[in-house]
Design an enzyme around this catalytic site. Structure first.
Site, short mmCIF file in Angstrom:
data_model
loop_
_atom_site.label_atom_id
_atom_site.label_comp_id
_atom_site.label_asym_id
_atom_site.label_seq_id
_atom_site.Cartn_x
_atom_site.Cartn_y
_atom_site.Cartn_z
N GLY A 122 45.45 -71.95 -42.28
CA GLY A 122 44.74 -73.08 -42.75
C GLY A 122 44.04 -74.04 -41.74
O GLY A 122 43.57 -75.19 -41.88
N LEU A 125 41.54 -71.04 -37.70
CA LEU A 125 41.58 -70.07 -36.42
C LEU A 125 41.78 -68.92 -37.11
O LEU A 125 41.92 -67.91 -36.38
CB LEU A 125 43.13 -70.32 -35.65
CG LEU A 125 43.14 -71.77 -35.13
CD1 LEU A 125 44.42 -72.02 -34.15
CD2 LEU A 125 41.86 -72.03 -33.92
N SER A 128 43.31 -65.53 -41.76
CA SER A 128 42.93 -64.52 -42.86
C SER A 128 41.97 -63.16 -42.30
O SER A 128 42.28 -62.12 -42.60
CB SER A 128 42.18 -65.05 -44.24
OG SER A 128 41.56 -66.09 -43.87
N GLU A 160 36.96 -60.36 -48.51
CA GLU A 160 37.06 -61.59 -48.56
C GLU A 160 36.12 -62.29 -49.44
O GLU A 160 36.39 -63.25 -50.36
CB GLU A 160 36.85 -62.44 -47.21
CG GLU A 160 37.00 -63.77 -47.19
CD GLU A 160 38.01 -64.19 -46.10
OE1 GLU A 160 38.59 -63.61 -45.15
OE2 GLU A 160 38.25 -65.61 -46.13
N ASP A 172 34.15 -64.47 -38.20
CA ASP A 172 35.63 -64.32 -37.90
C ASP A 172 36.06 -62.98 -37.97
O ASP A 172 36.99 -62.45 -36.94
CB ASP A 172 36.46 -65.07 -39.09
CG ASP A 172 35.62 -66.53 -39.53
OD1 ASP A 172 35.17 -67.14 -38.29
OD2 ASP A 172 36.05 -67.32 -40.27
N TYR A 221 31.12 -75.76 -48.34
CA TYR A 221 30.80 -74.90 -47.38
C TYR A 221 29.59 -74.06 -48.35
O TYR A 221 28.58 -73.91 -47.78
CB TYR A 221 31.68 -73.81 -47.09
CG TYR A 221 31.47 -72.61 -46.45
CD1 TYR A 221 31.53 -72.64 -45.06
CD2 TYR A 221 31.19 -71.38 -46.78
CE1 TYR A 221 31.23 -71.61 -43.93
CE2 TYR A 221 30.92 -70.15 -45.91
CZ TYR A 221 30.99 -70.42 -44.32
OH TYR A 221 30.55 -69.40 -43.61
C1 GLA Z 1 34.18 -70.28 -41.61
C2 GLA Z 1 33.44 -68.75 -41.91
C3 GLA Z 1 32.59 -68.31 -40.68
C4 GLA Z 1 31.67 -69.28 -40.20
C5 GLA Z 1 32.34 -70.85 -39.84
C6 GLA Z 1 31.40 -71.71 -39.73
O1 GLA Z 1 34.94 -69.96 -40.17
O2 GLA Z 1 34.65 -68.13 -42.26
O3 GLA Z 1 31.93 -67.27 -41.25
O4 GLA Z 1 30.64 -69.61 -41.20
O5 GLA Z 1 33.07 -71.43 -41.06
O6 GLA Z 1 30.63 -71.54 -38.48
#
Ligand code: GLA
Length: 380
Positions: A122, A125, A128, A160, A172, A221
């Site tokens: 959380g 970093l 997941s 995901e 990520d 988001y």
């Molecule tokens: C999270 C999402 C990524 C990206 C960032 C913002 O980490 O998992 O895909 O959108 O936010 O850059």
């Protein structure tokens, strides 16, 4: 041997009475620049870090998967022939990955193993994504399919998005799959082409965890994503990646205030990310640092995803002008971590100064890591 590798090896041997046939790992990540650009088909510049999830495992003769985590309860335990959602939690990432791999027609074998990790959950970093990629690597090890980092990243993102229900972009998963030790990676999130980006010599990357975690990140988001889609529709392009700064400037006045601000962040951040790559190629830490600072201002003022504590810690970092080239919030925002590029000889002193400054400003105790760029998911 890395301590966590030794730990999963020992726990596996104690539990199953023999050594594992495979040990796999996948890293967390920190993003240097290119924030909220991935779902706009744009550019990002993250690096995989030396915080990792490890799995020690052996194949099973049936189609069952059992994974005992040394950090989280309960164990994952399911059949590949009967994948069903349960009450949520970490095991959904394991199942979701199996679901996505099978959906891509990869023939999977069952396996059993033990996992452990040191990526704070959380904190932004990508623990997941690391779990997804470690599980994918475990399936690859026992099932024998070829490891294609970009394909695995896409399937992890699918898991995901569609199994776990988090509407994230590709950054990520891609960096956890494809990172390279000693480097950041410029990723084109439309093509998934990657280019190695060397850290300027004599610099270190410092992660500064504000010790705040925000709820409602998902809804904020998703709201940003749809604002970006509205802006792309206005410009009649597939994604904001396709709008140049010039085109934006020519038509910005026609947009409503909110859409203009959101689009301005994404379009300018894309350019900053490409400029950051140029600065890195030229080993130019000063220019890179200024781009990082500008990214923070844009995320705070135009994209509105920073927080009081993120602004405080970034401010503390930017004030250490002897050591710090630049600092900004990193990841989705609203809480979690900031990142700084600093002189490596001053990194320890920098960490101590930021900790004291942030504590005085916020009353909170931050966690500060000097981190090393690591390789993406691998079998060890
Ligand atoms: C999270 C999402 C990524 C990206 C960032 C913002 O980490 O998992 O895909 O959108 O936010 O850059």
């Amino acid at each position: 041997m890395p301590p966590l590798k030794e730990r999963v090896l020992n726990e596996f041997t104690a539990r199953f009475g023999e050594r594992p046939s495979h040990i796999v790992r996948a890293p967390g990540r920190v993003n240097l620049i290119g924030e909220h650009t991935d779902y706009n088909d744009g550019f990002v510049l993250p690096m995989a870090i030396d915080r990792t999830i490890w799995i020690a495992l052996r194949p099973r003769s049936d189609r069952r998967v059992m994974l005992h985590s040394l950090d989280l309860q309960p164990a994952a335990d399911f059949s590949l022939d009967n994948l069903k959602h349960s009450e949520g939690g970490w095991t959904e990432y394991v199942k979701g990955m199996a679901w996505a791999l099978q959906g891509a027609n990869l023939a999977l074998r069952g396996w059993e193993g033990v996992s452990a990790g040191d990526i704070p959950v959380g904190a932004g970093l990508s623990s997941s994504a690391a779990l997804e990629l470690a599980v994918a690597r475990a399936f690859a090890a026992v099932s024998g399919f070829t490891w294609e980092p970009a394909q695995m990243a896409r399937l992890a993102q699918l898991a995901e998005n569609k199994w776990v229900g988090v509407n994230c972009g590709i950054m990520d998963q891609m960096i956890s799959a494809a990172g390279k030790a000693g480097h950041a990676l410029l990723i084109d999130c439309r093509t998934l082409d990657t280019t190695l980006a060397p850290l300027p010599p004599g610099t270190a990357v410092v992660i500064m965890d504000t010790a705040t975690r925000r709820g409602l990140v998902d809804s904020a988001y998703n709201e940003r994503r749809s604002q970006c889609e509205t802006a792309a529709r206005f410009f009649a392009v597939p994604a904001l990646r396709d709008v140049s700064l010039e085109t934006f400037a020519a038509h910005a006045a026609e947009l409503d205030d909110l859409t203009r601000q959101r689009a301005r962040h994404v379009i300018s951040e894309n350019q900053r990310t490409l400029d950051a790559m140029t600065a890195m190629r030229q080993y130019d830490a000063n220019s890179l640092g200024q781009l990082i600072n500008a990214s923070h201002a844009s995320l705070r003022d135009d994209f509105a995803v920073s927080s009081l504590e993120l602004n405080q810690i970034v401010d503390c970092a930017q004030r250490q002008t002897d050591a710090c080239f630049g600092a900004r919030m990193t990841g989705a925002g609203f809480g979690g971590c900031a990142v700084a590029l600093v002189q490596d000889s001053s990194a320890q002193a920098f960490a101590a100064a930021v900790a004291a400054c942030y504590q005085a400003a916020s009353g909170l105790q931050p966690n500060i890591y000097i981190c090393q760029p690591a390789d993406g998911a691998s079998e060890e």
